[in-house]
Motif scaffolding. Sequence first.
Motif, PDB file in Angstrom:
ATOM      1  N   LYS A  90       0.846  -1.190   0.000  1.00 48.99           N
ATOM      2  CA  LYS A  90       0.000   0.000   0.000  1.00 48.99           C
ATOM      3  C   LYS A  90       0.882   1.240   0.000  1.00 48.99           C
ATOM      4  CE  LYS A  90      -3.483   2.425   2.744  1.00 48.99           C
ATOM      5  NZ  LYS A  90      -4.237   2.413   4.002  1.00 48.99           N
ATOM      6  N   VAL A  91       0.506   2.217  -0.814  1.00 50.36           N
ATOM      7  CA  VAL A  91       1.142   3.530  -0.794  1.00 50.36           C
ATOM      8  C   VAL A  91       0.019   4.542  -0.602  1.00 50.36           C
ATOM      9  CG1 VAL A  91       2.407   5.262  -2.131  1.00 50.36           C
ATOM     10  CG2 VAL A  91       3.103   2.861  -2.233  1.00 50.36           C
ATOM     11  N   GLU A  92       0.211   5.446   0.332  1.00 44.14           N
ATOM     12  CA  GLU A  92      -0.774   6.502   0.602  1.00 44.14           C
ATOM     13  C   GLU A  92      -0.034   7.810   0.818  1.00 44.14           C
ATOM     14  OE1 GLU A  92      -4.305   7.717   3.760  1.00 44.14           O
ATOM     15  OE2 GLU A  92      -3.629   5.642   3.647  1.00 44.14           O
ATOM     16  N   LYS A  93      -0.420   8.834   0.064  1.00 40.93           N
ATOM     17  CA  LYS A  93       0.219  10.144   0.188  1.00 40.93           C
ATOM     18  C   LYS A  93      -0.845  11.225   0.059  1.00 40.93           C
ATOM     19  CE  LYS A  93       4.676   8.665  -1.454  1.00 40.93           C
ATOM     20  NZ  LYS A  93       5.852   9.166  -0.823  1.00 40.93           N
ATOM     21  N   SER A  94      -0.597  12.341   0.736  1.00 42.03           N
ATOM     22  CA  SER A  94      -1.508  13.479   0.686  1.00 42.03           C
ATOM     23  C   SER A  94      -0.728  14.753   0.430  1.00 42.03           C
ATOM     24  CB  SER A  94      -2.275  13.616   2.005  1.00 42.03           C
ATOM     25  OG  SER A  94      -3.123  12.522   2.212  1.00 42.03           O
ATOM     26  N   ILE A  95      -1.441  15.763  -0.087  1.00 43.66           N
ATOM     27  CA  ILE A  95      -0.847  17.066  -0.322  1.00 43.66           C
ATOM     28  C   ILE A  95      -1.922  18.127  -0.094  1.00 43.66           C
ATOM     29  CG2 ILE A  95      -1.334  17.184  -2.798  1.00 43.66           C
ATOM     30  CD1 ILE A  95       1.580  18.332  -3.083  1.00 43.66           C
ATOM     31  N   VAL A  96      -1.507  19.274   0.428  1.00 37.59           N
ATOM     32  CA  VAL A  96      -2.412  20.406   0.593  1.00 37.59           C
ATOM     33  C   VAL A  96      -2.168  21.365  -0.566  1.00 37.59           C
ATOM     34  CG1 VAL A  96      -3.042  22.377   2.053  1.00 37.59           C
ATOM     35  CG2 VAL A  96      -2.511  20.161   3.097  1.00 37.59           C
ATOM     36  N   ASN A 109      -7.321  13.515 -18.868  1.00 34.67           N
ATOM     37  CA  ASN A 109      -6.312  14.573 -18.917  1.00 34.67           C
ATOM     38  C   ASN A 109      -5.267  14.481 -17.805  1.00 34.67           C
ATOM     39  OD1 ASN A 109      -6.819  16.192 -21.275  1.00 34.67           O
ATOM     40  ND2 ASN A 109      -8.774  16.708 -20.337  1.00 34.67           N
ATOM     41  N   ILE A 110      -4.981  13.286 -17.346  1.00 33.77           N
ATOM     42  CA  ILE A 110      -3.977  13.112 -16.295  1.00 33.77           C
ATOM     43  C   ILE A 110      -2.593  13.577 -16.766  1.00 33.77           C
ATOM     44  CG2 ILE A 110      -3.442  10.711 -16.861  1.00 33.77           C
ATOM     45  CD1 ILE A 110      -3.278  10.220 -13.771  1.00 33.77           C
ATOM     46  N   HIS A 111      -2.356  13.529 -18.072  1.00 32.96           N
ATOM     47  CA  HIS A 111      -1.064  13.978 -18.602  1.00 32.96           C
ATOM     48  C   HIS A 111      -0.828  15.465 -18.353  1.00 32.96           C
ATOM     49  CE1 HIS A 111      -3.972  14.690 -21.823  1.00 32.96           C
ATOM     50  NE2 HIS A 111      -3.188  15.695 -22.192  1.00 32.96           N
ATOM     51  N   LYS A 112      -1.873  16.205 -18.045  1.00 32.65           N
ATOM     52  CA  LYS A 112      -1.725  17.639 -17.781  1.00 32.65           C
ATOM     53  C   LYS A 112      -1.103  17.923 -16.414  1.00 32.65           C
ATOM     54  CE  LYS A 112      -5.293  19.259 -20.901  1.00 32.65           C
ATOM     55  NZ  LYS A 112      -6.566  19.990 -21.032  1.00 32.65           N
ATOM     56  N   TRP A 113      -1.122  16.922 -15.509  1.00 31.26           N
ATOM     57  CA  TRP A 113      -0.526  17.148 -14.185  1.00 31.26           C
ATOM     58  C   TRP A 113       0.387  16.024 -13.696  1.00 31.26           C
ATOM     59  CZ3 TRP A 113      -2.002  13.596 -10.523  1.00 31.26           C
ATOM     60  CH2 TRP A 113      -3.215  12.939 -10.713  1.00 31.26           C
ATOM     61  N   LEU A 114       0.465  14.942 -14.423  1.00 29.28           N
ATOM     62  CA  LEU A 114       1.367  13.840 -14.043  1.00 29.28           C
ATOM     63  C   LEU A 114       2.555  13.854 -15.004  1.00 29.28           C
ATOM     64  CD1 LEU A 114       1.903  11.456 -12.162  1.00 29.28           C
ATOM     65  CD2 LEU A 114       0.531  10.026 -13.685  1.00 29.28           C
ATOM     66  N   PRO A 115       3.681  14.442 -14.585  1.00 33.65           N
ATOM     67  CA  PRO A 115       4.810  14.683 -15.487  1.00 33.65           C
ATOM     68  C   PRO A 115       5.323  13.482 -16.286  1.00 33.65           C
ATOM     69  CG  PRO A 115       5.152  15.865 -13.436  1.00 33.65           C
ATOM     70  CD  PRO A 115       3.943  14.996 -13.244  1.00 33.65           C
ATOM     71  N   PRO A 116       5.360  12.253 -15.767  1.00 33.60           N
ATOM     72  CA  PRO A 116       5.877  11.152 -16.583  1.00 33.60           C
ATOM     73  C   PRO A 116       4.990  10.769 -17.768  1.00 33.60           C
ATOM     74  CG  PRO A 116       5.939  10.580 -14.246  1.00 33.60           C
ATOM     75  CD  PRO A 116       5.144  11.835 -14.372  1.00 33.60           C
ATOM     76  N   LEU A 150       1.485  14.274  -7.310  1.00 32.77           N
ATOM     77  CA  LEU A 150       0.863  15.206  -6.368  1.00 32.77           C
ATOM     78  C   LEU A 150       1.427  16.618  -6.480  1.00 32.77           C
ATOM     79  CD1 LEU A 150       0.270  12.857  -3.304  1.00 32.77           C
ATOM     80  CD2 LEU A 150      -1.450  13.841  -4.848  1.00 32.77           C
ATOM     81  N   PRO A 151       2.758  16.796  -6.557  1.00 32.24           N
ATOM     82  CA  PRO A 151       3.268  18.158  -6.783  1.00 32.24           C
ATOM     83  C   PRO A 151       2.834  18.725  -8.142  1.00 32.24           C
ATOM     84  CG  PRO A 151       5.006  16.780  -5.907  1.00 32.24           C
ATOM     85  CD  PRO A 151       3.853  15.873  -6.249  1.00 32.24           C
ATOM     86  N   GLY A 152       2.730  17.868  -9.158  1.00 28.65           N
ATOM     87  CA  GLY A 152       2.249  18.321 -10.464  1.00 28.65           C
ATOM     88  C   GLY A 152       0.812  18.792 -10.390  1.00 28.65           C
ATOM     89  N   LEU A 153      -0.025  18.060  -9.681  1.00 32.22           N
ATOM     90  CA  LEU A 153      -1.416  18.448  -9.481  1.00 32.22           C
ATOM     91  C   LEU A 153      -1.492  19.777  -8.731  1.00 32.22           C
ATOM     92  CD1 LEU A 153      -4.457  17.859  -9.606  1.00 32.22           C
ATOM     93  CD2 LEU A 153      -4.169  16.497  -7.513  1.00 32.22           C
ATOM     94  N   LYS A 154      -0.677  19.914  -7.701  1.00 25.18           N
ATOM     95  CA  LYS A 154      -0.635  21.153  -6.914  1.00 25.18           C
ATOM     96  C   LYS A 154      -0.272  22.346  -7.804  1.00 25.18           C
ATOM     97  CE  LYS A 154       1.890  23.198  -2.984  1.00 25.18           C
ATOM     98  NZ  LYS A 154       0.854  23.538  -2.016  1.00 25.18           N
ATOM     99  N   LYS A 155       0.751  22.166  -8.622  1.00 25.93           N
ATOM    100  CA  LYS A 155       1.208  23.255  -9.482  1.00 25.93           C
ATOM    101  C   LYS A 155       0.134  23.658 -10.492  1.00 25.93           C
ATOM    102  CE  LYS A 155       5.105  24.770 -12.279  1.00 25.93           C
ATOM    103  NZ  LYS A 155       6.383  24.420 -12.852  1.00 25.93           N
ATOM    104  N   ALA A 182      -3.157  23.146 -10.273  1.00 29.45           N
ATOM    105  CA  ALA A 182      -4.306  23.727  -9.579  1.00 29.45           C
ATOM    106  C   ALA A 182      -4.035  25.148  -9.104  1.00 29.45           C
ATOM    107  CB  ALA A 182      -4.714  22.842  -8.402  1.00 29.45           C
ATOM    108  N   GLU A 183      -2.801  25.408  -8.675  1.00 34.05           N
ATOM    109  CA  GLU A 183      -2.465  26.725  -8.135  1.00 34.05           C
ATOM    110  C   GLU A 183      -2.086  27.736  -9.207  1.00 34.05           C
ATOM    111  OE1 GLU A 183      -0.929  25.196  -3.719  1.00 34.05           O
ATOM    112  OE2 GLU A 183       0.532  26.074  -5.115  1.00 34.05           O
ATOM    113  N   THR A 184      -1.469  27.270 -10.306  1.00 30.26           N
ATOM    114  CA  THR A 184      -0.964  28.215 -11.307  1.00 30.26           C
ATOM    115  C   THR A 184      -1.605  28.059 -12.679  1.00 30.26           C
ATOM    116  OG1 THR A 184       0.828  26.802 -12.139  1.00 30.26           O
ATOM    117  CG2 THR A 184       1.310  28.162 -10.185  1.00 30.26           C
ATOM    118  N   GLY A 185      -2.241  26.924 -12.921  1.00 30.21           N
ATOM    119  CA  GLY A 185      -2.846  26.692 -14.217  1.00 30.21           C
ATOM    120  C   GLY A 185      -1.928  26.042 -15.239  1.00 30.21           C
ATOM    121  N   LYS A 186      -0.664  25.794 -14.869  1.00 31.76           N
ATOM    122  CA  LYS A 186       0.260  25.141 -15.806  1.00 31.76           C
ATOM    123  C   LYS A 186       1.257  24.257 -15.066  1.00 31.76           C
ATOM    124  CE  LYS A 186       2.429  29.587 -16.050  1.00 31.76           C
ATOM    125  NZ  LYS A 186       2.692  30.720 -16.842  1.00 31.76           N
ATOM    126  N   LEU A 187       1.713  23.228 -15.766  1.00 34.99           N
ATOM    127  CA  LEU A 187       2.687  22.287 -15.198  1.00 34.99           C
ATOM    128  C   LEU A 187       4.054  22.870 -15.449  1.00 34.99           C
ATOM    129  CD1 LEU A 187       3.031  19.517 -13.812  1.00 34.99           C
ATOM    130  CD2 LEU A 187       3.225  18.525 -16.059  1.00 34.99           C
TER     131      LEU A 187
END
Length: 180
Positions: free
Chosen positions: A26-32, A49-56, A168-173, A175-180
């Motif tokens: 199991k892997v579990e991670k969270s981000i604010v 559209n996961i490619h928009k926030w998941l860098p790999p 998760l950091p890609g999603l954060k970026k 959501a906060e800035t509108g671009k990866l």
Amino acid sequence: MKKVLALLAMAIVPLTAAAHGPSPQKVEKSIVIKADPAKVWAIVKDFGNIHKWLPPVATTKVETKKDESGETATYRLLTLKGGGTVYEKLRSIDDDAMKIKYEIVEGVLPVADYNAYMTVKAGPGAGETTVTWVARFYRVYKLNPPIPAGQDDKSAVDAINGVFDAGLPGLKKVAETGKL
């Protein structure tokens, strides 16, 4: 007689311990994220559209087709920047709970029976969101030792940690800035 039964029990117990196969991982991670939950949820639930926030991930292709039970299901093919693909099946999207569930059908990751979900909830502060990503899976090699290199529990856990640590950091970026 009791000694014979005790000896038999002692002889059988080690065999049953070695015969169980791989253990679930199991892997579990969270981000604010400093963005409204509705905005973050709109990004997370967009299965195509996961490619928009998941860098790999280089590209995502979505298709709807009948699954093995004859039900219509949604799938996505992730083409990875480093080569290879991952084929995933959407299991559910719950807008009320802001939860998406999916599974890996096949791909280059060293995992088997991979099932995951992401939840989006109000964060600790006003205008913040907490995203939690949880995956349960087995290593790809399901037999007992010797385990081939790269098909062990550590390789499986490391691969999923790598996905989550990039995603998760890609999603954060995004959501906060509108671009990866």
